[in-house]
Design a protein around this motif. Structure first.
Motif, PDB file in Angstrom:
ATOM      1  N   SER A  30      33.548  48.313  36.242  1.00  0.00           N
ATOM      2  CA  SER A  30      33.677  49.724  36.612  1.00  0.00           C
ATOM      3  C   SER A  30      33.096  50.052  37.977  1.00  0.00           C
ATOM      4  O   SER A  30      33.100  51.213  38.398  1.00  0.00           O
ATOM      5  CB  SER A  30      32.997  50.579  35.540  1.00  0.00           C
ATOM      6  N   LYS A  31      32.632  49.039  38.707  1.00  0.00           N
ATOM      7  CA  LYS A  31      32.058  49.288  40.044  1.00  0.00           C
ATOM      8  C   LYS A  31      33.034  50.096  40.901  1.00  0.00           C
ATOM      9  O   LYS A  31      34.248  49.836  40.873  1.00  0.00           O
ATOM     10  CB  LYS A  31      31.749  47.952  40.728  1.00  0.00           C
ATOM     11  N   VAL A  32      32.472  51.050  41.627  1.00  0.00           N
ATOM     12  CA  VAL A  32      33.209  51.848  42.615  1.00  0.00           C
ATOM     13  C   VAL A  32      34.270  52.774  42.003  1.00  0.00           C
ATOM     14  O   VAL A  32      34.820  53.649  42.667  1.00  0.00           O
ATOM     15  CB  VAL A  32      33.862  50.943  43.709  1.00  0.00           C
ATOM     16  N   LEU A  75      25.507  42.741  34.407  1.00  0.00           N
ATOM     17  CA  LEU A  75      25.368  42.649  35.869  1.00  0.00           C
ATOM     18  C   LEU A  75      26.128  41.414  36.347  1.00  0.00           C
ATOM     19  O   LEU A  75      25.815  40.286  35.961  1.00  0.00           O
ATOM     20  CB  LEU A  75      23.899  42.544  36.282  1.00  0.00           C
ATOM     21  N   ILE A  76      27.131  41.634  37.213  1.00  0.00           N
ATOM     22  CA  ILE A  76      27.980  40.531  37.664  1.00  0.00           C
ATOM     23  C   ILE A  76      27.866  40.297  39.170  1.00  0.00           C
ATOM     24  O   ILE A  76      28.566  39.449  39.707  1.00  0.00           O
ATOM     25  CB  ILE A  76      29.451  40.780  37.269  1.00  0.00           C
ATOM     26  N   GLY A  77      27.004  41.067  39.833  1.00  0.00           N
ATOM     27  CA  GLY A  77      26.803  40.894  41.274  1.00  0.00           C
ATOM     28  C   GLY A  77      25.459  40.236  41.555  1.00  0.00           C
ATOM     29  O   GLY A  77      24.592  40.170  40.683  1.00  0.00           O
ATOM     30  N   CYS A 158      31.381  31.792  37.328  1.00  0.00           N
ATOM     31  CA  CYS A 158      31.839  31.465  38.681  1.00  0.00           C
ATOM     32  C   CYS A 158      32.866  32.484  39.168  1.00  0.00           C
ATOM     33  O   CYS A 158      33.466  33.225  38.388  1.00  0.00           O
ATOM     34  CB  CYS A 158      32.433  30.053  38.764  1.00  0.00           C
ATOM     35  N   ILE A 159      32.998  32.523  40.492  1.00  0.00           N
ATOM     36  CA  ILE A 159      34.035  33.315  41.168  1.00  0.00           C
ATOM     37  C   ILE A 159      34.767  32.348  42.097  1.00  0.00           C
ATOM     38  O   ILE A 159      34.238  31.984  43.143  1.00  0.00           O
ATOM     39  CB  ILE A 159      33.415  34.459  42.012  1.00  0.00           C
ATOM     40  N   PRO A 160      35.967  31.906  41.739  1.00  0.00           N
ATOM     41  CA  PRO A 160      36.664  30.924  42.583  1.00  0.00           C
ATOM     42  C   PRO A 160      36.989  31.490  43.960  1.00  0.00           C
ATOM     43  O   PRO A 160      37.151  32.700  44.115  1.00  0.00           O
ATOM     44  CB  PRO A 160      37.969  30.653  41.821  1.00  0.00           C
ATOM     45  N   GLY A 188      37.237  34.515  35.296  1.00  0.00           N
ATOM     46  CA  GLY A 188      38.519  35.189  35.187  1.00  0.00           C
ATOM     47  C   GLY A 188      38.385  36.653  35.544  1.00  0.00           C
ATOM     48  O   GLY A 188      37.498  37.350  35.041  1.00  0.00           O
ATOM     49  N   MET A 189      39.245  37.106  36.484  1.00  0.00           N
ATOM     50  CA  MET A 189      39.265  38.491  36.939  1.00  0.00           C
ATOM     51  C   MET A 189      40.693  39.021  36.772  1.00  0.00           C
ATOM     52  O   MET A 189      41.510  38.390  36.108  1.00  0.00           O
ATOM     53  CB  MET A 189      38.773  38.573  38.388  1.00  0.00           C
ATOM     54  N   SER A 190      40.999  40.159  37.393  1.00  0.00           N
ATOM     55  CA  SER A 190      42.317  40.764  37.174  1.00  0.00           C
ATOM     56  C   SER A 190      43.470  39.797  37.424  1.00  0.00           C
ATOM     57  O   SER A 190      44.441  39.765  36.682  1.00  0.00           O
ATOM     58  CB  SER A 190      42.502  41.989  38.075  1.00  0.00           C
ATOM     59  N   GLY A 191      43.345  38.995  38.488  1.00  0.00           N
ATOM     60  CA  GLY A 191      44.469  38.155  38.890  1.00  0.00           C
ATOM     61  C   GLY A 191      44.582  36.842  38.147  1.00  0.00           C
ATOM     62  O   GLY A 191      45.603  36.154  38.272  1.00  0.00           O
ATOM     63  N   VAL A 204      35.723  37.525  30.237  1.00  0.00           N
ATOM     64  CA  VAL A 204      36.558  37.798  31.408  1.00  0.00           C
ATOM     65  C   VAL A 204      36.119  39.134  32.003  1.00  0.00           C
ATOM     66  O   VAL A 204      35.758  40.066  31.288  1.00  0.00           O
ATOM     67  CB  VAL A 204      38.069  37.785  31.067  1.00  0.00           C
ATOM     68  N   ARG A 205      36.114  39.181  33.344  1.00  0.00           N
ATOM     69  CA  ARG A 205      35.604  40.356  34.059  1.00  0.00           C
ATOM     70  C   ARG A 205      36.771  41.017  34.781  1.00  0.00           C
ATOM     71  O   ARG A 205      37.188  40.560  35.843  1.00  0.00           O
ATOM     72  CB  ARG A 205      34.521  39.913  35.064  1.00  0.00           C
ATOM     73  N   VAL A 206      37.290  42.076  34.192  1.00  0.00           N
ATOM     74  CA  VAL A 206      38.538  42.659  34.706  1.00  0.00           C
ATOM     75  C   VAL A 206      38.280  44.090  35.174  1.00  0.00           C
ATOM     76  O   VAL A 206      37.835  44.939  34.391  1.00  0.00           O
ATOM     77  CB  VAL A 206      39.633  42.634  33.620  1.00  0.00           C
ATOM     78  N   GLY A 207      38.552  44.336  36.455  1.00  0.00           N
ATOM     79  CA  GLY A 207      38.332  45.660  37.022  1.00  0.00           C
ATOM     80  C   GLY A 207      39.616  46.374  37.368  1.00  0.00           C
ATOM     81  O   GLY A 207      40.104  47.236  36.631  1.00  0.00           O
ATOM     82  N   SER A 208      40.204  46.002  38.513  1.00  0.00           N
ATOM     83  CA  SER A 208      41.334  46.774  39.032  1.00  0.00           C
ATOM     84  C   SER A 208      42.547  46.799  38.090  1.00  0.00           C
ATOM     85  O   SER A 208      43.279  47.787  38.069  1.00  0.00           O
ATOM     86  CB  SER A 208      41.725  46.260  40.418  1.00  0.00           C
ATOM     87  N   ALA A 209      42.763  45.765  37.310  1.00  0.00           N
ATOM     88  CA  ALA A 209      43.911  45.771  36.387  1.00  0.00           C
ATOM     89  C   ALA A 209      43.740  46.805  35.278  1.00  0.00           C
ATOM     90  O   ALA A 209      44.722  47.234  34.665  1.00  0.00           O
ATOM     91  CB  ALA A 209      44.128  44.385  35.784  1.00  0.00           C
ATOM     92  N   ALA A 213      43.192  50.151  41.708  1.00  0.00           N
ATOM     93  CA  ALA A 213      42.530  49.585  42.884  1.00  0.00           C
ATOM     94  C   ALA A 213      41.265  50.374  43.196  1.00  0.00           C
ATOM     95  O   ALA A 213      41.204  51.578  43.016  1.00  0.00           O
ATOM     96  CB  ALA A 213      43.479  49.635  44.077  1.00  0.00           C
ATOM     97  N   ARG A 214      40.240  49.636  43.664  1.00  0.00           N
ATOM     98  CA  ARG A 214      39.006  50.311  44.071  1.00  0.00           C
ATOM     99  C   ARG A 214      39.191  50.928  45.456  1.00  0.00           C
ATOM    100  O   ARG A 214      39.743  50.288  46.337  1.00  0.00           O
ATOM    101  CB  ARG A 214      37.837  49.306  44.098  1.00  0.00           C
ATOM    102  N   ASP A 215      38.675  52.148  45.611  1.00  0.00           N
ATOM    103  CA  ASP A 215      38.769  52.833  46.895  1.00  0.00           C
ATOM    104  C   ASP A 215      37.390  52.820  47.542  1.00  0.00           C
ATOM    105  O   ASP A 215      36.500  53.578  47.159  1.00  0.00           O
ATOM    106  CB  ASP A 215      39.240  54.267  46.663  1.00  0.00           C
TER     107      ASP A 215
HETATM  108  C1  LIG Z   1      34.691  43.136  41.211  1.00  0.00           C
HETATM  109  C2  LIG Z   1      34.452  41.934  40.395  1.00  0.00           C
HETATM  110  C3  LIG Z   1      35.317  41.587  39.335  1.00  0.00           C
HETATM  111  C4  LIG Z   1      36.578  42.364  39.000  1.00  0.00           C
HETATM  112  O1  LIG Z   1      37.538  42.148  39.971  1.00  0.00           O
HETATM  113  P1  LIG Z   1      39.055  42.644  39.741  1.00  0.00           P
HETATM  114  O2  LIG Z   1      39.845  41.766  40.635  1.00  0.00           O
HETATM  115  O3  LIG Z   1      39.085  44.079  40.103  1.00  0.00           O
HETATM  116  O4  LIG Z   1      39.378  42.416  38.314  1.00  0.00           O
HETATM  117  C5  LIG Z   1      35.014  40.474  38.591  1.00  0.00           C
HETATM  118  N1  LIG Z   1      33.913  39.721  38.848  1.00  0.00           N
HETATM  119  C6  LIG Z   1      33.061  40.018  39.845  1.00  0.00           C
HETATM  120  C7  LIG Z   1      31.886  39.159  40.070  1.00  0.00           C
HETATM  121  C8  LIG Z   1      33.306  41.129  40.645  1.00  0.00           C
HETATM  122  O5  LIG Z   1      32.443  41.412  41.635  1.00  0.00           O
END
Ligand SMILES: *Cc1c(COP(=O)(O)O)cnc(C)c1O
Length: 217
Positions: A30-32, A75-77, A158-160, A188-191, A204-209, A213-215
């Protein structure tokens, strides 16, 4: 896209790979995002959310927690040592433990407060200088250190790299987790969350999907 579409896709991906969808946690990132979108997800019954900045989360989640029961925050950052205490107050799970010093700080605060969030060790599988995470070579030792400190270590994250096939990174993370006896895989993220599920993702960490899109403007 919406929350229910993403859940349907998670269930379908799980079915394709012979996995129980109950073993896959959807973290709605939900960031941003505008608060009304986050609130809509809460109204729809979702309770598991991810944020990448401690300060941003502090401004948003205490208020939501007063109004909605059972919120679980991840916390994912990247986490600075001097924000560890605030992060441990607010978050139920920290996915970004990536160095011994941070592990020690968390352990010290946990001893003092009697409370510790669940922990994931972040691995920089792409060896990218701008990205957080311990190196592949350091991962086993950091896992061992977290265990020696008694931290509630659940898995790896991880974040590839954006320009590489994510599946190779997911498979590598799964391999490192496997040899360390860890079952949690935050990847795993949106893509690419369906590919992550194919490789064993448990979170799985899914935001924009979900939210759009984050503004950043
Ligand atoms: C922002 C973020 C996501 C989500 O990204 P989307 O492409 O919007 O799904 C997942 N993981 C991390 C670590 C992020 O910072």
């Amino acid at each position: 896209m919406s929350l229910s579409d993403i859940k349907t896709r998670i269930e379908a991906a799980a079915a394709r790979h012979g996995r129980d969808p109950a073993d896959i946690t959807l973290i709605a990132v939900s960031k941003v995002q505008p608060l009304d979108r986050v609130e809509a997800a809460l109204e729809a019954g979702h309770r598991i959310f991810g944020e990448n900045r401690v300060q941003e989360a502090q401004g948003k989640w205490p208020g939501f927690r007063e109004r909605f029961d059972g919120i679980e925050l991840h916390l994912i950052g990247p986490l600075q040592t001097n924000k560890a205490r605030a992060a441990m107050d607010l978050f139920d799970v920290i996915h970004t433990v990536d160095r011994v010093k941070l592990a020690h700080t968390i352990a010290r605060i946990a001893e003092e407060t009697g409370h510790c969030p669940d922990i994931f060790v972040q691995v920089n599988t792409g060896d990218e200088s701008q990205k957080a995470g311990c190196s592949i070579d350091e991962a086993d030792a950091l896992v061992a250190e977290c265990r020696a400190l008694g931290l509630p270590l659940k898995g790896l994250m991880c974040i590839p790299p954006v320009d590489e096939a994510p599946s190779l990174h997911f498979a590598l993370l799964a391999k490192i987790a496997g040899r360390n006896g860890l079952t949690g895989l935050s990847m795993g993220m949106s893509g690419d969350f369906e590919e992550a599920i194919a490789q064993g993702a448990t979170h799985v960490r899914v935001g924009s999907a979900i939210f759009g899109a984050r503004d950043y403007g």
